[in-house]
Design an enzyme around this catalytic site. Structure first.
Site, PDB file in Angstrom:
ATOM      1  N   SER A 593       0.847  -1.191   0.000  1.00  0.00           N
ATOM      2  CA  SER A 593       0.000   0.000   0.000  1.00  0.00           C
ATOM      3  C   SER A 593       0.887   1.246   0.000  1.00  0.00           C
ATOM      4  O   SER A 593       1.625   1.466  -0.949  1.00  0.00           O
ATOM      5  CB  SER A 593      -0.951  -0.036   1.204  1.00  0.00           C
ATOM      6  OG  SER A 593      -1.986   0.900   1.069  1.00  0.00           O
ATOM      7  N   ASP A 668      -9.412  -4.581  -5.906  1.00  0.00           N
ATOM      8  CA  ASP A 668      -9.015  -3.690  -4.818  1.00  0.00           C
ATOM      9  C   ASP A 668      -9.881  -2.432  -4.893  1.00  0.00           C
ATOM     10  O   ASP A 668      -9.695  -1.591  -5.766  1.00  0.00           O
ATOM     11  CB  ASP A 668      -7.529  -3.341  -4.958  1.00  0.00           C
ATOM     12  CG  ASP A 668      -6.966  -2.636  -3.736  1.00  0.00           C
ATOM     13  OD1 ASP A 668      -7.751  -1.999  -3.014  1.00  0.00           O
ATOM     14  OD2 ASP A 668      -5.736  -2.707  -3.517  1.00  0.00           O
ATOM     15  N   HIS A 700      -7.750  -5.243  -1.314  1.00  0.00           N
ATOM     16  CA  HIS A 700      -6.485  -4.627  -0.901  1.00  0.00           C
ATOM     17  C   HIS A 700      -5.644  -5.545  -0.008  1.00  0.00           C
ATOM     18  O   HIS A 700      -4.428  -5.441   0.033  1.00  0.00           O
ATOM     19  CB  HIS A 700      -6.768  -3.309  -0.178  1.00  0.00           C
ATOM     20  CG  HIS A 700      -5.584  -2.413  -0.040  1.00  0.00           C
ATOM     21  ND1 HIS A 700      -4.820  -2.003  -1.106  1.00  0.00           N
ATOM     22  CD2 HIS A 700      -5.026  -1.839   1.059  1.00  0.00           C
ATOM     23  CE1 HIS A 700      -3.851  -1.210  -0.689  1.00  0.00           C
ATOM     24  NE2 HIS A 700      -3.952  -1.100   0.623  1.00  0.00           N
TER      25      HIS A 700
END
Length: 723
Positions: A593, A668, A700
């Site tokens: 991320s 995601d 995600h």
């Protein structure tokens, strides 16, 4: 170069390693849960302060039960309710009590929507009569019992419903709810993700009124994802997602009077393009508190709304040059004075305000952060909180009087201490762990912190780990670019300073985050140990912009995300590479991320330092990410184009010289796979070699079935082949 040792977890660690064997960790063991710790599921302190309830599951039948235990003796008092006694309900996954604990909501058939939101089948269990009924035949969201326990409010198809148990009357309070247009009483995607709440309605203390937020998202741009599934044709998931600089949902505030069957809007005419990140009724059932935050997120007003006249007034104002963090710490006392947390003196602390908004006193002070607010005991006027006073990689539990006196540290062990207090604050369950001790659960006295008895200690896991070559985290600090940064390092067994080892750096680096902390291992930590067993040194450095070292340090990256953080990681890598036992030609970095955004930038901008990087689910341009998060730290692209473009990996692909692995989930909903696709195209057009993987229909977290096993196996092989 300056590396200062904070402490090494060697002494405690000797208890495990003294008779340790050389067994290596495997990915199969790590991801099938071999090293999972035990804990409590859905613990609830009963209002009598003497007992608590937990959710337990029968391993043979699969039935679930709410069991009640005595705090002091640990003996089971009773089984409150069992799914086996409810027709048509094989098991339930969660529960919540009414305020008087006479009724319980039981949740089953839970279906996740996004990170926090879900829908499911819910039953009401009446404790005195043992009666039970289903709220709705359809899957609903966020059912909440009224304080008097006689009503329940819930969301169905973006509308609010209220069911009165006494009269049997069901009322639909709103009728304009429609997917991707109007939402009543629950948040839209960006509020859920960035303000961390789903239920956007609240019962008043007298159970006569419901306040709620309405979201009009008709003008918010839509994002779509293909969901491939197993059918002949894929499906398309379409939802509203406001990217940086785009239109947000228009929010408005309403109060429904249940007795009068009236619904009125609270006019907030003085605010333009704003957020309502929290609403909460005060102890006065006719006064609602509302937090209003400007789009820039550097000005927050706490309003009190008169429920009779629907008139708002500003009670408290917070301003910050960078941004203001929204929390759940607002607590109203019996006189309607309130407890509030703020960073206004440079560190997060607790404040006490009068009902008028006048400051009574600052309760906690010091160059350290309050990390959790547990609650207030009106009997002895004590506030209970968690802080990093004992070193910012540790957490401790404290008590202090409302006037800021008689502060006492209740926890005693160095590491991560968290608390679950009884309803009357007489006792608490201490959740303790550190880097060498798996979770220990003890019952402690709420006044002294003294241990009353041990509840669980994960001793079976300790015994299991004696067979393995555990690699401890060695905590230290490193001086980089004028700052002393927290760091840990994991080294191979039989470490020899005369040998040269490859180095893999891990980081996240997002605003306010912390990766270097003295707590027990997660799956990623075991993987890092596995890599150390195979001859790699693993290091993690929390650079500028990370949390728990004061607002100045955290907000140093404001309006320039990815600049100072990348400089810190490159400088740290250079310093570590200069150590006699690090092979400076074999330094890699990875992250997920924000960490993937960082690892990509480090490789593209630090080609002379890093030879390899892995980026999982990275943001590759902040122009692709949502309004609330991105604009909090960068303003809008219209206001700060330079801040968006100067540090986005998508604009620096020409700098790629090392080995690069790019990974994303196709579904995601948070960091869209668009980020990776656009980066891939840029890399292709720059004629750069790289490796990549897309996990179909994964969000995600990229998990489900063998997904994480496959993912970490891929990353392991990439590291072995390229570092």
């Amino acid at each position: 170069m300056k590396i200062t040792r904070l402490f090494f977890g060697i002494i405690l660690f000797l208890g495990i390693t003294a008779i340790a064997q050389d067994k290596a960790f495997t990915l199969e063991e790590i991801f099938k849960g071999t090293f999972k710790t035990e804990g409590f599921k859905s613990l609830h302190s009963l209002k009598n302060g003497k007992q608590y309830s937990v959710l337990e599951k029968d391993k043979i039948s699969g039935a679930t039960h709410i069991e009640v235990y005595d705090y002091t003796t640990g003996e089971k008092v009773k089984t409150l309710v069992s799914s086996s006694s409810i027709e048509g309900l094989d098991a339930f996954q969660g529960y919540s009590f009414s305020k008087d604990e006479t009724r319980i909501i039981l949740s089953s058939e839970i279906e996740p929507i996004f990170r926090r939101s879900k829908k499911g089948i819910y039953h009401i269990y009446d404790v005195p009569s043992n009666g039970v009924f289903r709220i709705s035949d359809q899957k609903i969201q966020e059912p909440v019992l009224s304080p008097d326990g006689n009503k329940v409010a819930y969301i169905l198809n973006n509308n609010i419903y209220m069911l009165n148990f006494v009269t049997g009357q069901e009322v639909q309070l709103t009728d304009d709810g429609k997917k991707n247009e109007i939402i009543n009483g629950i948040t839209d995607w960006v509020y859920e993700e960035e303000f961390a709440f789903v239920r956007a309605f609240e019962w008043s203390a007298d159970s006569k009124k419901i306040a709620f937020i309405r979201f009009d998202e008709r003008e918010v741009p839509e994002f779509s994802m293909d969901v491939y599934g197993t059918g002949l044709y894929q499906k398309q998931e379409v939802f509203k997602y406001p990217k940086a600089g785009e239109k947000n949902a228009k929010v408005s505030l309403f109060i429904a009077n249940i007795e009068a069957m009236a619904l009125d809007e609270v006019k907030l005419a003085n605010y333009k393009d704003f957020y309502i990140p929290r609403i909460k009724w005060t102890t006065n059932p006719d006064v609602l508190s509302v937090q209003v935050l400007n789009r820039r997120q550097n000005n927050l007003d706490l309003l009190f709304v008169d429920a009779k006249t629907k008139t708002p007034k500003v009670v408290l104002n917070e301003k910050d040059e960078a941004y203001i963090d929204v929390t759940d710490n607002l607590t109203f006392l019996e006189d309607n004075s309130f407890i509030w947390t703020s960073e206004k003196d440079g560190f997060n602390h607790i404040y006490h305000y009068a009902e008028t908004g006048e400051l009574i006193n600052q309760v906690t002070k010091g160059n350290w952060e309050v990390t959790q607010y547990y609650g207030y005991n009106p009997k002895n006027k004590k506030i209970f909180y968690q802080s990093v006073e004992n070193g910012n990689i540790n957490r401790d539990i404290y008590a202090i009087t409302l006037d800021g006196k008689d502060k006492k540290r209740l926890s005693s062990k160095e590491g991560n201490n968290d608390a679950e207090f009884s309803a009357d604050f007489s006792v608490y369950i201490n959740y303790f762990s550190n880097a060498t001790t798996p979770y220990e659960y003890t019952l402690n006295d709420g006044s002294t912190g003294k241990v009353i008895r041990e509840l669980k200690n994960n001793s079976a896991l300790v015994e299991k780990l004696k067979l393995f070559d555990m690699r401890p985290k060695e905590f230290s600090t490193i001086q980089v670019n004028g700052e002393i940064l927290n760091m840990y390092m994991i080294k191979p067994k039989d470490f020899d300073t005369k040998k040269k080892y490859p180095l893999l750096m891990f980081q996240y680096s997002g605003p306010g985050s912390q990766m270097v902390k003295n707590t027990w291992n997660n799956r990623r930590d075991y993987w890092h140990m596995m890599l150390a067993q195979q001859g790699y040194i693993v290091a993690c450095v929390d650079g500028k912009g990370t949390g728990l070292k004061g607002a100045k340090f955290k907000k140093a990256t404001q309006n320039d995300l990815g600049n100072l953080e990348v400089q810190d990681q490159i400088a740290a890598a250079k310093q570590l590479g200069a150590l006699e036992y690090i092979d400076a030609s074999r330094i890699g970095i990875w992250g997920w991320s924000y960490g993937g955004f960082m690892s990509s930038n480090c490789l593209f901008k630090g080609a002379d330092t890093f030879t390899m990087a892995i980026a999982v689910a990275p943001v590759t341009s902040w122009r692709f990410y949502d309004t609330i998060y991105t604009e909090r730290y960068l303003m809008t692209p219209q206001e700060n184009a330079k801040g968006y473009d100067d540090n986005s990996p998508i604009n620096y692909v020409n700098g790629l010289e090392g080995k690069y692995l790019l990974i994303h989930g196709s579904a995601d909903d948070n960091v869209h796979v668009q980020n990776t696709m656009r980066l891939i195209e840029a890399l292709v057009q720059a004629n750069k070699e790289f490796d990549w993987a897309i996990y179909p229909d994964k969000n995600h977290g990229i998990y489900g079935g063998n997904t994480q096993l496959h993912l970490y196996n891929k990353m392991t092989n990439f590291i072995k082949n390229n570092l």
